[in-house]
Write a protein that holds these residues in place. Structure first.
Motif, mmCIF file in Angstrom:
data_model
loop_
_atom_site.group_PDB
_atom_site.id
_atom_site.type_symbol
_atom_site.label_atom_id
_atom_site.label_comp_id
_atom_site.label_asym_id
_atom_site.label_seq_id
_atom_site.Cartn_x
_atom_site.Cartn_y
_atom_site.Cartn_z
ATOM 1 N N PRO A 57 29.777 47.221 60.614
ATOM 2 C CA PRO A 57 29.876 48.385 61.502
ATOM 3 C C PRO A 57 31.328 48.733 61.827
ATOM 4 O O PRO A 57 32.005 48.001 62.533
ATOM 5 N N ILE A 58 31.790 49.841 61.288
ATOM 6 C CA ILE A 58 33.127 50.356 61.583
ATOM 7 C C ILE A 58 33.057 51.879 61.657
ATOM 8 O O ILE A 58 32.174 52.496 61.062
ATOM 9 N N LEU A 59 33.956 52.474 62.398
ATOM 10 C CA LEU A 59 34.085 53.932 62.455
ATOM 11 C C LEU A 59 32.744 54.628 62.753
ATOM 12 O O LEU A 59 32.386 55.624 62.122
ATOM 13 N N ASP A 60 31.997 54.093 63.687
ATOM 14 C CA ASP A 60 30.725 54.684 64.119
ATOM 15 C C ASP A 60 29.678 54.763 63.012
ATOM 16 O O ASP A 60 28.806 55.639 63.026
ATOM 17 N N THR A 61 29.780 53.899 62.047
ATOM 18 C CA THR A 61 28.778 53.830 60.989
ATOM 19 C C THR A 61 28.729 52.402 60.474
ATOM 20 O O THR A 61 29.327 51.500 61.063
ATOM 21 N N VAL A 62 27.991 52.179 59.401
ATOM 22 C CA VAL A 62 27.927 50.847 58.789
ATOM 23 C C VAL A 62 28.240 51.013 57.310
ATOM 24 O O VAL A 62 27.680 51.888 56.647
ATOM 25 N N THR A 63 29.126 50.183 56.797
ATOM 26 C CA THR A 63 29.521 50.302 55.401
ATOM 27 C C THR A 63 28.355 49.988 54.467
ATOM 28 O O THR A 63 27.451 49.230 54.813
ATOM 29 N N LYS A 64 28.414 50.571 53.285
ATOM 30 C CA LYS A 64 27.378 50.312 52.285
ATOM 31 C C LYS A 64 27.444 48.857 51.834
ATOM 32 O O LYS A 64 28.529 48.273 51.764
ATOM 33 N N PRO A 65 26.314 48.271 51.503
ATOM 34 C CA PRO A 65 26.347 46.934 50.901
ATOM 35 C C PRO A 65 27.238 46.949 49.661
ATOM 36 O O PRO A 65 27.271 47.939 48.926
ATOM 37 N N CYS A 66 27.972 45.876 49.455
ATOM 38 C CA CYS A 66 28.917 45.838 48.338
ATOM 39 C C CYS A 66 28.991 44.430 47.765
ATOM 40 O O CYS A 66 28.465 43.474 48.334
ATOM 41 N N THR A 67 29.660 44.317 46.627
ATOM 42 C CA THR A 67 29.823 43.022 45.963
ATOM 43 C C THR A 67 31.095 42.350 46.462
ATOM 44 O O THR A 67 32.181 42.937 46.399
ATOM 45 N N VAL A 68 30.965 41.126 46.955
ATOM 46 C CA VAL A 68 32.113 40.359 47.460
ATOM 47 C C VAL A 68 32.069 38.960 46.855
ATOM 48 O O VAL A 68 31.018 38.316 46.841
ATOM 49 N N GLU A 69 33.208 38.502 46.365
ATOM 50 C CA GLU A 69 33.265 37.199 45.693
ATOM 51 C C GLU A 69 34.516 36.434 46.117
ATOM 52 O O GLU A 69 35.623 36.977 46.093
ATOM 53 N N LYS A 70 34.362 35.192 46.487
ATOM 54 C CA LYS A 70 35.505 34.358 46.859
ATOM 55 C C LYS A 70 36.263 33.941 45.601
ATOM 56 O O LYS A 70 35.670 33.452 44.645
ATOM 57 N N ILE A 71 37.579 34.119 45.626
ATOM 58 C CA ILE A 71 38.432 33.752 44.487
ATOM 59 C C ILE A 71 39.121 32.411 44.749
ATOM 60 O O ILE A 71 39.185 31.543 43.885
ATOM 61 N N SER A 72 39.651 32.262 45.966
ATOM 62 C CA SER A 72 40.307 31.017 46.357
ATOM 63 C C SER A 72 40.236 30.909 47.877
ATOM 64 O O SER A 72 39.564 31.707 48.528
ATOM 65 N N THR A 73 40.937 29.967 48.441
ATOM 66 C CA THR A 73 40.852 29.717 49.892
ATOM 67 C C THR A 73 41.116 30.960 50.726
ATOM 68 O O THR A 73 40.419 31.224 51.709
ATOM 69 N N PHE A 74 42.127 31.726 50.335
ATOM 70 C CA PHE A 74 42.522 32.894 51.127
ATOM 71 C C PHE A 74 42.301 34.230 50.403
ATOM 72 O O PHE A 74 42.680 35.274 50.922
#
Length: 282
Positions: free
Chosen positions: A169-186
């Motif tokens: 939830p940002i900017l009075d809406t909710v972002t679309k589901p998306c692909t997120v993948e961890k690459i390394s610690t940070f």
């Protein structure tokens, strides 16, 4: 008569919308053309036109008194480039702004950026002299992939990856589901199909993460690859063909869309409301 000849003949008889005619000359995008028309900087045969006016065969269109040359039907004079934007460069054609993208590239043709990449961000951005394809690419309903590599200030957790992908939830809406993948610690990778203002940074901030580095590595089928920071290159023939194929079904005029407003959601990852369609930003 061939189909191509017949189409050309029909355009001569029915005319072409003024903003489209102007954008196809490579001077600007259609949106900018509309502004020039409203500012009374454009004339047809020496007279001031209205928005929506059509240019007929033989008409002389001028911007600030300078006659514009009609674009060839095959767009053989168009420029399409990929640029590795450094941090600090602003994606604007306004030359009075220090660090603008046009002065940074120093291209001999008049080009303009497709969408935006925020000043603190780096990575891939397109520039072109083809105003028509700009509008097609920016049509939100095309939902083109944009891939980013993001470095944050503290270790990435599994819950952070999961929650980012579900919608934030940002900017009075909710972002679309998306692909997120961890690459390394940070570091993590994220693929978006929308472009809210400072979207990735705002998404991270919601979970108390600060973005230290944000790099866009891919747009649709075009990759940053080995393009060095500050360098640009022309699209290859195959890249251009794939790009044109991808936007082939895009509507030529913007649809009237009401921006959906939702109440700010509570800080929970379960909310997955639909979001309004937006242009490219990061």
């Amino acid at each position: 008569m061939s189909i191509k000849q017949n189409k050309s003949s029909m355009q001569e008889n029915t005319g072409k919308r003024l903003n489209k005619y102007i954008s196809e000359t490579g001077v600007c995008s259609r949106r900018e053309a509309d502004k020039y028309i409203e500012q009374k900087r454009v004339t047809i045969n020496g007279k001031l036109p209205e928005l929506g006016t059509k240019v007929m065969h033989g008409d002389k269109v001028a911007l600030d008194g300078k006659i514009l040359t009609a674009a060839p039907d095959n767009k053989s004079d168009r420029v399409y480039i990929a640029y590795h934007k450094p941090v600090g460069i602003t994606c604007t054609t306004e030359r009075h702004i220090k660090g603008n993208i046009i002065d940074a590239i120093k291209h001999k043709s008049r080009i303009f950026p497709v969408g935006r990449l925020d000043k603190p961000s780096e990575g891939l951005i397109f520039l072109t002299s083809d105003g028509d394809i700009v509008n097609k690419i920016l049509r939100a309903e095309n939902a083109h992939d944009k891939e980013y590599i993001v470095t944050v200030n503290k270790p990435i957790t599994a819950s952070f990856i999961q929650n980012m992908g579900r919608g934030v939830p940002i900017l009075d809406t909710v972002t679309k589901p998306c692909t997120v993948e961890k690459i390394s610690t940070f570091v993590f990778k994220i693929i978006l199909t929308q472009g809210l203002n400072r979207q990735i940074r705002r998404m991270c901030e919601y979970f108390d993460y600060d973005v230290k580095r944000l790099k866009r590595t891919r747009i649709m089928n075009i990759n940053l690859s080995n393009l060095k920071l500050g360098q640009w290159r022309n699209f290859t023939k195959s890249e251009l063909q794939l790009l044109q194929n991808a936007v082939q079904g895009a509507s030529k005029t913007a649809k009237n869309m009401k921006t959906m407003k939702t109440k700010p959601a509570k800080k929970t990852p379960q909310t997955t409301l639909k979001t309004p369609k937006n242009i490219w930003r990061s």
